[in-house]
Design a protein around this motif. Structure first.
Motif, short mmCIF file in Angstrom:
data_model
loop_
_atom_site.label_atom_id
_atom_site.label_comp_id
_atom_site.label_asym_id
_atom_site.label_seq_id
_atom_site.Cartn_x
_atom_site.Cartn_y
_atom_site.Cartn_z
N THR A 132 0.82 -1.21 0.00
CA THR A 132 0.00 0.00 0.00
C THR A 132 0.86 1.26 0.00
O THR A 132 0.61 2.21 -0.75
CB THR A 132 -0.93 0.01 1.22
N ARG A 139 1.56 3.86 -3.47
CA ARG A 139 1.11 5.25 -3.48
C ARG A 139 2.17 6.21 -3.99
O ARG A 139 1.85 7.33 -4.40
CB ARG A 139 0.68 5.69 -2.08
N SER A 158 2.81 11.13 -7.89
CA SER A 158 1.85 10.07 -7.54
C SER A 158 0.97 10.49 -6.38
O SER A 158 -0.25 10.29 -6.40
CB SER A 158 2.60 8.79 -7.19
N LEU A 217 -1.64 13.05 -7.45
CA LEU A 217 -2.73 12.48 -8.23
C LEU A 217 -3.72 11.67 -7.39
O LEU A 217 -4.84 11.39 -7.84
CB LEU A 217 -2.16 11.59 -9.34
N THR A 218 -3.30 11.28 -6.19
CA THR A 218 -4.16 10.41 -5.37
C THR A 218 -4.62 11.02 -4.06
O THR A 218 -5.47 10.45 -3.38
CB THR A 218 -3.41 9.09 -5.05
N ASP A 219 -4.08 12.17 -3.69
CA ASP A 219 -4.39 12.77 -2.39
C ASP A 219 -5.88 13.04 -2.19
O ASP A 219 -6.39 13.02 -1.06
CB ASP A 219 -3.61 14.08 -2.19
N ILE A 229 -8.46 11.28 -3.11
CA ILE A 229 -9.35 10.12 -3.15
C ILE A 229 -9.99 9.84 -1.79
O ILE A 229 -11.20 9.64 -1.69
CB ILE A 229 -8.59 8.88 -3.66
#
Length: 294
Positions: A157, A161, A275, A278-280, A282
């Motif tokens: 995980t 990330r 990365s 782009l995912t913070d 969610i």
């Protein structure tokens, strides 16, 4: 010897000792304070062994001599007496009649000691070499079963990330299949408290045969997993009642994973930052909104 509790070292080494050497270790753990007043010959008599056996025991756990053992025991006792969380009066045993306050104190003490002991003995060069290999790896396999399987999934995980091509494997057939497809451009991470779990060692050794860089996370630096590794990261644990070494070691292993994860993020800063950016959003996007009061 690293600056860590010698009783923890003995608990870690005890499972691999047999016969008279094990008797010596068990008596030391039973009453470490009393042992500091014994000569090697007297300790040998008390364990039904000999002075020579006591000396062999010291060398078996990585100490130079019996005098070295006495110094380590005295220093450990001193650290316990000077620490709010390391009081010598707080042992690892929890009885059915103990209060919740004592349970919290015993568990907290054990976990803090395990983390601190891991920090004290951490090999910075090993962390750096592991992080360098992971940061440039084409693929990263992480192997672990049981309690170590949960740590393998957590490792996946975290590295995923920050843009790593990583997969945690907790089933031996799938893990071995993946290991067979690795190359010298890849990394395999094996996680096992004992370092003797066959389901972890099998794919780990195959990954090494395929040329992948192998990184072991274990509490036993002389275990089969550690011997098969290019890089060894060693954790500590402090057991309590109801918690085996593998459970007690979880916090210190995760601390090592955290150090590895952050260092990989530093080494691959642009990829990691992109990365995360782009995912913070969610997690926040899936948070339940509080209802307005009517």
């Amino acid at each position: 010897m690293p600056s860590t509790d010698v009783t923890t070292l003995i608990r870690t080494e005890l499972p691999r000792l047999a016969g008279s050497l094990r008797k010596v270790g068990e008596l030391i753990l039973e009453d470490p304070a009393a042992v500091t007043h014994c000569s090697a010959a007297e300790l040998g008599r008390r364990t039904g062994t000999s002075q020579a056996t006591v000396t062999r025991f010291c060398r078996a756990i990585g100490l130079d001599s019996y005098q070295h053992l006495l110094i380590e025991l005295a220093q450990e006792r001193g650290r316990g007496e000077s620490s709010d969380w390391g009081s010598a009066e707080i042992g690892p045993d929890i009885s059915p009649d103990d209060s919740l306050e004592r349970v919290v104190q015993v568990v907290g003490t054990a976990d803090l000691r395990a983390v601190q002991q891991t920090i004290d003995r951490i090999d910075l060069d090993a962390i750096e070499r592991a992080a360098q290999a992971v940061a440039r790896a084409r693929r990263i396999d992480v192997y672990g079963v049981g309690g170590s399987g949960a740590v393998a999934q957590e490792t996946e995980t975290r590295l995923f990330r920050i843009g790593c091509a990583v997969r945690g494997w907790t089933e031996v057939h799938a893990a071995t299949t993946s290991a067979a497809l690795l190359t010298p451009a890849d990394v395999a991470i094996g996680i096992s408290h004992s370092g003797a779990t066959r389901e972890t060692i099998e794919p780990f050794e195959l990954a090494k045969d395929r040329g992948a860089t192998t990184v072991a996370l274990t509490a036993d630096s002389r275990s089969p997993l550690a011997r098969a590794a290019d890089v060894r990261l060693i954790s500590s644990s402090s057991e309590t009642s109801f918690r085996t070494g593998s459970i007690g070691a979880r916090h210190s292993v995760l601390m090592l994973i955290d150090c590895l994860y952050v260092r990989v993020g530093q080494l691959s800063y642009q990829r990691a930052s992109a990365s995360l950016a782009l995912t913070d959003h969610i997690a926040g996007a899936h948070a339940v909104k509080a209802r307005r009061a009517r």
